[in-house]
Design an enzyme around this catalytic site. Structure first.
Site, PDB file in Angstrom:
ATOM      1  N   GLY A  67      -6.436  -6.540 -38.480  1.00 22.88           N
ATOM      2  CA  GLY A  67      -6.757  -7.215 -39.723  1.00 22.88           C
ATOM      3  C   GLY A  67      -8.078  -7.917 -39.830  1.00 22.88           C
ATOM      4  N   SER A  68      -8.168  -8.827 -40.763  1.00 21.97           N
ATOM      5  CA  SER A  68      -9.293  -9.693 -41.058  1.00 21.97           C
ATOM      6  C   SER A  68      -9.793  -9.531 -42.481  1.00 21.97           C
ATOM      7  CB  SER A  68     -10.395  -9.558 -40.041  1.00 21.97           C
ATOM      8  OG  SER A  68      -9.899 -10.091 -38.833  1.00 21.97           O
TER       9      SER A  68
END
Length: 196
Positions: free
Chosen positions: A161-162
């Site tokens: 993610g991020s």
């Protein structure tokens, strides 16, 4: 189910280990197979079609950044652990720049994320960045400088993610943005900006 490029290194070990362990220690084998199933779901890479004309979302998630950067507009999408983590080209064109920079791993939604590990790119008239967060430790770009990329094509993957940002082409202003902060979007499908 299609998996994100490079994700087999996460999915195969518990899968290959889980089958023989299942015969010796059933609960442990089941746990390993469940882990392999979760990782396959986590690294899923579904097909996508654009919902119309305009600039596409580069990531699945929620719009977390919507601001003017000088004379251009930046749209950022925060990916939770439950979102697809394959990133797509917001516009079509030639990749004229791709730089890997930064080393910090702050939460992707915080102001300190400006120093985070990132892959910045220029694609056609748009600029973008794939930004790692506190948990993500690997950004895998799928494209190279000089390569032509179609709108909506897969351009990279952020393991765990991020955030993915896109700086809209110069002809797009804030009035052309079609999303709001907090809105849920899908990579390669949702229109984030369109000039009428």
């Amino acid at each position: 189910m299609r998996l994100a490029t490079g994700s087999r290194r996460y999915v195969l070990p518990p899968l290959l280990l889980g089958v023989p362990v299942l015969l010796i220690a059933t609960p442990v084998g089941l746990a390993l197979l469940a882990l392999a199933g979760f990782l396959a779901w986590f690294f899923r890479d579904p097909s996508r079609e654009p919902a119309g004309e305009g600039v596409l979302s580069p990531a699945d998630g929620r719009v977390s950044v919507l601001r003017e950067d000088g004379d251009r507009v930046r749209v950022g999408v925060f990916m939770s652990p439950f979102d697809v983590h394959v990133n797509r080209a917001p516009v079509g064109g030639e990749v004229t720049r791709i730089d890997h920079r930064g080393a910090a791993h702050r939460p992707a939604f915080s102001k300190e994320s400006a120093r985070n590990e990132r892959v910045e790119y220029s694609l056609g008239d748009a600029d973008g960045a794939l930004i790692a967060g506190w948990f993500a430790r690997r950004i895998t770009p799928y494209v190279s400088r000089g390569e032509s990329v179609a709108r909506g094509e897969r351009i990279g993957h952020i393991a765990f993610g991020s955030r993915a940002d896109v700086v809209l082409p110069p002809e797009y202003g804030m009035a052309d943005v079609r999303v709001r902060k907090g809105e849920k979007v899908r990579a390669g499908e949702s229109i984030i900006a369109r000039a009428d």
